[in-house]
Motif scaffolding. Structure first.
Motif, short mmCIF file in Angstrom:
data_model
loop_
_atom_site.label_atom_id
_atom_site.label_comp_id
_atom_site.label_asym_id
_atom_site.label_seq_id
_atom_site.Cartn_x
_atom_site.Cartn_y
_atom_site.Cartn_z
N GLY A 38 -8.62 -4.63 2.64
CA GLY A 38 -7.95 -3.47 3.21
C GLY A 38 -8.64 -2.18 2.83
O GLY A 38 -8.71 -1.23 3.62
N ASN A 188 -5.35 -2.88 13.29
CA ASN A 188 -6.24 -3.00 12.13
C ASN A 188 -7.65 -3.46 12.53
O ASN A 188 -8.49 -3.68 11.64
CB ASN A 188 -5.67 -4.02 11.14
CG ASN A 188 -4.43 -3.51 10.42
OD1 ASN A 188 -4.27 -2.31 10.23
ND2 ASN A 188 -3.54 -4.43 10.05
N TYR A 257 -3.75 -9.04 7.82
CA TYR A 257 -3.90 -7.96 8.78
C TYR A 257 -2.83 -8.00 9.87
O TYR A 257 -2.65 -7.02 10.60
CB TYR A 257 -5.28 -8.03 9.44
CG TYR A 257 -6.42 -7.54 8.60
CD1 TYR A 257 -6.52 -6.20 8.23
CD2 TYR A 257 -7.40 -8.42 8.17
CE1 TYR A 257 -7.59 -5.75 7.46
CE2 TYR A 257 -8.49 -7.98 7.40
CZ TYR A 257 -8.57 -6.65 7.05
OH TYR A 257 -9.62 -6.21 6.28
N GLN A 262 -3.54 -1.47 7.66
CA GLN A 262 -4.66 -1.50 6.73
C GLN A 262 -4.44 -0.55 5.56
O GLN A 262 -4.78 -0.87 4.41
CB GLN A 262 -5.96 -1.16 7.45
CG GLN A 262 -7.19 -1.25 6.54
CD GLN A 262 -8.46 -0.84 7.25
OE1 GLN A 262 -8.50 -0.75 8.48
NE2 GLN A 262 -9.51 -0.57 6.48
#
Length: 480
Positions: A38, A188, A257, A262
């Motif tokens: 992330g 994301n 995800y 994120q």
């Protein structure tokens, strides 16, 4: 001269070797993946990163498999390939660097355990308080006693722990996959506002150390090849263990995800897998993962300590390390090598008190130290295919295939050195340099010349890099 008592080598099955590979790779790193990815990248970069890392590490796995078959006489672990291909000093540095990387990794495991327990016992902090170090030290010496009682008993415990720690990881994958949201996953996808090849490349580069870290241990079966009942079990265990673990690591990353933005992944507390599961099922998810972390990390510590005792013991038997490291106890355990490993872990644990971010520091230092042994093993496999040593004319198709595999493994290892960056390469040099004293002791015991001309140049370059690192740290030009 130290008397060498003959020992009874206890053979293990292919299943046990596979368990050692899986147990070595599935440690604390998998529980940090949601946050690590992330912070670095989005879905696209993560997919590319796992393809790159998976391909590169698979090539390294195939290298170890081919070396086990083509050079069955070299059954002393990773270092022996560097020694056979590039001389004694290269072999020594491979052994010492591999051992030092494992020591740093073991400290990571202990700090991560204390960090996880800190959720329930605040006085342990982020694993860097005095109480945390004292408690971790007690566990380190407890494992020392267990392993000193014999490799077979410890290997059995490792197999049980390997099974036990996979349960929470697989449970996480299933639960989070069921809660997967396509919209969150799509948001994301790019991992940032800039949508360019350069941006994605930089994102992938940022993930390389952590992807390599979680795969450390792929050579576990090779290190323990002298214990294999059948030589072919070494290669099979390596590949089977790798494929299984790659599927687990990629799944943990990608399903995360699909449930959190994120930014939330990047800001999650470690172990971040617990934060992801908690967002789906509530507070018990974090507790469940924390229990898994403790089991997994302690199992990984056991597996790596087993390997690390061998990493010092076998080179000492091959006259690359000082002879005192060949000493065994009544249980045929390489006790001097084990004691040296435990003492080194204890010393590194004390450093935790003064390093800013001990968890991240040990993870990246461990990875940087391991890259040279991997590169030398891959380079030796490539050398065999070029010189045609061990190959007959009938082996030509296999030789070409293995040359391609070894070449990719070499390129991947070099790329990893680039991804590590100058900071961790210099820190690695600081760790490697003092080890040369052990090499000089071993050469003196044999009455041999310390270096040939090429080795002398390599030693000088290493010392210069180490001195440069010390100067940079002492002048605060290098932040650790």
């Amino acid at each position: 001269m130290i008397a060498r008592r003959p020992s009874t080598v206890q053979k293990v099955s292919g299943l046990t070797l596979t368990g050692m590979v899986v147990g070595s790779m599935v440690g604390g790193g998998v529980f940090t993946l949601p946050k690590e990815f992330g912070e670095a990248t989005g879905v696209l970069g993560a997919v590319i990163a796992w393809v790159v890392a998976g391909t590169g590490m698979l090539m390294l796995g195939l290298v170890f498999q081919s070396l086990a078959v083509r050079r069955p006489d070299l059954d002393s672990g990773v270092y022996i390939y560097a020694k056979a291909g590039f001389g004694n000093y290269a072999g020594f540095n491979s052994a010492f660097g591999y051992w030092a990387s494992n020591v740093a990794g073991n400290v990571f495991f202990m700090v991560f355990t204390m960090t996880t327990l800190g959720t329930f016992f605040p006085r342990l902090g982020q694993g860097n308080t005095l109480l945390a170090v004292v408690l971790a030290s007690a566990v380190v010496w407890l494992f020392h006693v267990l392993i000193a009682r014999g490799v077979r008993q410890a290997a059995v415990v490792n197999r049980i722990v390997t099974i036990a720690k996979l349960v929470p990881i697989l449970t996480f994958i299933v639960i989070v996959a069921v809660s997967f949201e396509a919209g969150t996953f799509a948001d994301n996808f790019w991992g940032g506002d800039e949508r360019s090849v350069r941006s994605v490349f930089d994102q992938v580069k940022e993930t390389m150390l952590v992807t390599t870290f979680v795969f450390l241990g792929i050579e576990g079966a090779s290190v323990y090849s002298r214990f294999a009942r059948r030589r072919e079990d070494v290669g099979r265990a390596t590949i089977l263990g790798f494929v299984s673990v790659l599927a687990v690591f990629a799944s943990v990353t990608l399903v995360s995800y699909g449930v959190l933005p994120q930014a939330d992944l990047a800001n999650a507390e470690q172990p971040s897998m617990g934060s992801v599961l908690e967002s789906v099922v509530g507070p018990w998810g974090s507790t469940f993962v924390s229990i898994g972390v403790i089991i997994s990390v302690q199992g990984a510590y056991l597996a790596w300590t087993l390997i690390n005792a061998e990493v010092l013991y076998m080179p000492a038997r091959g006259d690359v390390m000082p002879r005192f490291l060949t000493r065994e106890n009544v249980h045929a355990t390489p006790i001097a090598a084990l004691l040296s490993t435990t003492a080194a872990v204890q010393l590194f644990l004390l450093l935790v008190l003064v390093v800013d971010d001990a968890l991240d520091f040990m993870l990246k230092l461990d990875t940087a130290l391991s890259l040279v042994p991997y590169l030398l093993a891959a380079a030796y496999a490539l050398k065999l295919t070029i010189t045609r040593q061990t190959y007959t004319p009938a082996d030509e198709p296999e030789r070409r295939r293995q040359r391609a595999v070894a070449a990719v493994a070499v390129v991947y290892s070099i790329f990893m050195l680039y991804a590590a960056g100058p900071k961790y390469l210099v820190l690695a040099a600081i760790v490697y340099a003092p080890g040369t004293l052990l090499y000089l002791v071993a050469r003196r015991e044999q009455g041999l010349r310390a270096f040939n001309p090429a080795e002398a140049v390599a030693c000088v370059v290493l010392m210069i890099a180490a001195v440069l690192g010390v100067v940079l740290i002492s002048t605060d030009s290098l932040d650790v």
